[in-house]
Scaffold this motif. Structure first.
Motif, PDB file in Angstrom:
ATOM      1  N   THR A 160       0.833  -1.202   0.000  1.00 41.39           N
ATOM      2  CA  THR A 160       0.000   0.000   0.000  1.00 41.39           C
ATOM      3  C   THR A 160       0.862   1.244   0.000  1.00 41.39           C
ATOM      4  OG1 THR A 160      -1.721  -1.170   1.225  1.00 41.39           O
ATOM      5  CG2 THR A 160      -1.848   1.233   1.216  1.00 41.39           C
ATOM      6  N   ALA A 195      -5.435   3.025   1.550  1.00 45.34           N
ATOM      7  CA  ALA A 195      -5.513   1.798   2.359  1.00 45.34           C
ATOM      8  C   ALA A 195      -6.889   1.131   2.397  1.00 45.34           C
ATOM      9  CB  ALA A 195      -5.009   2.067   3.773  1.00 45.34           C
ATOM     10  N   LYS A 231      -1.190   7.354   1.701  1.00 44.10           N
ATOM     11  CA  LYS A 231      -1.452   5.922   1.884  1.00 44.10           C
ATOM     12  C   LYS A 231      -2.700   5.680   2.719  1.00 44.10           C
ATOM     13  CE  LYS A 231       1.362   4.856   5.902  1.00 44.10           C
ATOM     14  NZ  LYS A 231       2.376   4.008   6.464  1.00 44.10           N
ATOM     15  N   THR A 270      -6.987  -3.260  -6.769  1.00 42.79           N
ATOM     16  CA  THR A 270      -7.022  -1.816  -6.556  1.00 42.79           C
ATOM     17  C   THR A 270      -6.391  -1.087  -7.729  1.00 42.79           C
ATOM     18  OG1 THR A 270      -6.904  -2.169  -4.170  1.00 42.79           O
ATOM     19  CG2 THR A 270      -6.385   0.042  -4.961  1.00 42.79           C
ATOM     20  N   VAL A 302      -7.352  -0.825  -0.812  1.00 46.23           N
ATOM     21  CA  VAL A 302      -6.464  -1.982  -0.876  1.00 46.23           C
ATOM     22  C   VAL A 302      -7.009  -3.087   0.027  1.00 46.23           C
ATOM     23  CG1 VAL A 302      -4.140  -2.842  -0.367  1.00 46.23           C
ATOM     24  CG2 VAL A 302      -4.436  -0.630  -1.505  1.00 46.23           C
TER      25      VAL A 302
END
Length: 130
Positions: free
Chosen positions: A4, A19, A15, A29, A22
């Protein structure tokens, strides 16, 4: 995780924003990010990704209604209910457009949403919170 963080750096996004997607979609993703078109203008990353996630859920996973998306695809109804009001308009709009549901049927979406919330409150939560 590490993937990620690396992918967020490649994309130039935080991130923390990436996240949740993901977590839901794993390596798929990448496909959702590509379809989101978020880099093609001044747009909200979360909104673009959310809309692309809806399209992905319909095309790749057979999502056919709001319950499919909020319960089975994202788990939002159970684990992230506070977020639902902020994205419900996107969900209804994108599902409606993709599945050919006319605006006149928006009450059906509302009834279904309230029915799943009511079910959750009445059957699955010892201390229900709407």
């Amino acid at each position: 995780g590490e993937w990620t963080e690396q992918y967020a750096q490649e994309l130039g996004v935080d991130k923390e924003e990436l996240a949740p997607f993901v977590e839901l979609f794993g390596t798929n993703t990448r496909e959702i990010v590509a379809a989101s078109n978020w880099q093609q203008g001044p747009s909200d990353f979360e909104e673009c990704m959310f809309k692309a996630s809806i399209a992905y859920a319909i095309q790749a996973e057979g999502c056919m209604n709001i319950g499919d998306f909020l319960i089975r695809r994202t788990g939002m109804l159970y684990f992230d209910r506070d977020r639902i009001p902020s994205v419900l308009g996107w969900v209804k709009g994108e599902l409606g457009d993709a599945l050919g549901i006319q605006a006149a049927h928006s009450e059906e979406f509302d009834r279904e949403y309230h029915a799943v919330v009511r079910f959750k409150k009445e059957n699955l939560s010892p201390d229900p919170v709407a």
